[in-house]
Enzyme design. Structure first.
Site, short mmCIF file in Angstrom:
data_model
loop_
_atom_site.label_atom_id
_atom_site.label_comp_id
_atom_site.label_asym_id
_atom_site.label_seq_id
_atom_site.Cartn_x
_atom_site.Cartn_y
_atom_site.Cartn_z
N ASP A 86 0.82 -1.21 0.00
CA ASP A 86 0.00 0.00 0.00
C ASP A 86 0.85 1.26 0.00
O ASP A 86 1.86 1.33 0.70
CB ASP A 86 -0.87 0.04 1.26
CG ASP A 86 -2.22 -0.63 1.07
OD1 ASP A 86 -2.62 -0.84 -0.09
OD2 ASP A 86 -2.87 -0.94 2.08
N LYS A 116 -0.37 -0.56 -4.31
CA LYS A 116 -1.82 -0.33 -4.32
C LYS A 116 -2.09 1.11 -3.95
O LYS A 116 -1.49 1.63 -3.01
CB LYS A 116 -2.55 -1.27 -3.37
CG LYS A 116 -4.09 -1.06 -3.37
CD LYS A 116 -4.82 -2.17 -2.66
CE LYS A 116 -4.68 -2.10 -1.16
NZ LYS A 116 -5.30 -0.87 -0.59
N GLU A 185 -14.04 -2.65 -1.99
CA GLU A 185 -14.25 -2.80 -0.55
C GLU A 185 -15.59 -2.24 -0.10
O GLU A 185 -15.94 -1.10 -0.40
CB GLU A 185 -13.13 -2.11 0.25
CG GLU A 185 -13.30 -2.28 1.75
CD GLU A 185 -12.09 -1.89 2.57
OE1 GLU A 185 -12.15 -1.99 3.81
OE2 GLU A 185 -11.06 -1.51 1.96
#
Length: 268
Positions: A86, A116, A185
């Site tokens: 991330d 990400k 998500e």
């Protein structure tokens, strides 16, 4: 055992053959080794480490140094999974040039295979610059934890026609910008399925129903190591927290009772 050398190309092929993709977060070397043995495809070094490992209430305090350090640890334990790291809060918020350099650090210093980045259509231009710099990028839309204050908390996203259409547009624009996969998500399952069918790239769901091309869970949630947060979408596959507590308590009891160490644990 995990497949040998899962790549961004492998993931595209998995989608074509309807082979579900397995992704789990990890923040250290031993967990990475176990995930390789268990057959995971992607190890995500998530900024969720802020809550699971570092004790923060959100992911926002996590720094680039934190991410580089934990990515290095995971890479040392990895054998064939695709390691994706991330980009933490503000690593992309101070200009595109700095953002590309931060992404490069996760590959060059951390050893990750990809990064990400959270955000929809507004992130597409930055994604394109990273891809042109030879940095593979995974997208992330829906509930984006780095924007938790802006979103008004941890809430399901994409409810209602207008919100759903925004997410569909975000997904298409990010795909056109060059992402190799997309995390969905906390969005309605039907919407996640529609987006997954519309895209050529694989989707990785978390709280997005069964019709995504793969699934991801935070390792501490999966293992039942409590962090004080219990999302509806989590399935606890073990109660490692309770097992660990029992072991620690037994150790303390034996030390205080003079039972440990015994002769078998001592040197002559």
């Amino acid at each position: 055992m995990s497949p040998e050398n899962v790549t961004t190309i492998s993931l595209r092929q998995f989608k074509k053959t309807a082979r579900k993709i397995v992704c789990v977060t990890a923040y250290d070397c031993p967990t990475a080794r176990m995930l390789n043995r268990a057959g995971a495809d992607i190890i995500l070094v998530g900024d969720s480490l802020g809550m699971t490992v570092l004790g923060y209430e959100t992911t926002i305090p996590v720094t680039m140094e934190d991410m580089v350090r934990h990515t290095r640890a995971v890479v040392r334990g990895n054998a064939g999974c695709l390691v994706t790291a991330d980009l933490p809060f503000l690593s992309c918020g101070a200009g595109d040039e700095r953002a590309v350099l931060n992404a490069g650090r996760l590959l060059q210093e951390g050893g990750a295979h990809a990064v990400k980045i959270e955000g929809g259509e507004f992130a597409a231009e930055l994604v394109g610059k990273m891809v042109r710099a030879a940095i593979p990028v995974m997208g992330h839309i829906g509930l984006t934890p780095q924007s938790v204050f802006q979103l008004g908390g941890y809430r399901v996203q994409g409810r209602g026609n207008a919100a759903a259409e925004r997410l569909r547009r975000d997904a298409r624009v990010l795909q056109d910008a060059g992402i190799f996969a997309l995390v969905l998500e906390c969005i309605p399952a039907e919407l996640a399925g529609e987006i997954s069918r519309e895209l050529e790239i694989p989707t990785i769901g978390i709280g997005a129903g069964p019709d995504c091309d793969g699934q991801v869970l935070v390792c501490h949630d999966l293992l039942g190591i409590s962090t004080g947060v219990n999302p509806k979408f989590v399935k606890r596959y073990a109660e490692v927290g309770e097992i660990s507590l029992k072991a620690f308590s037994e150790f303390a009891r034996e030390v205080r009772a003079g039972k440990f160490p015994g002769p078998e644990h001592s040197f002559k």
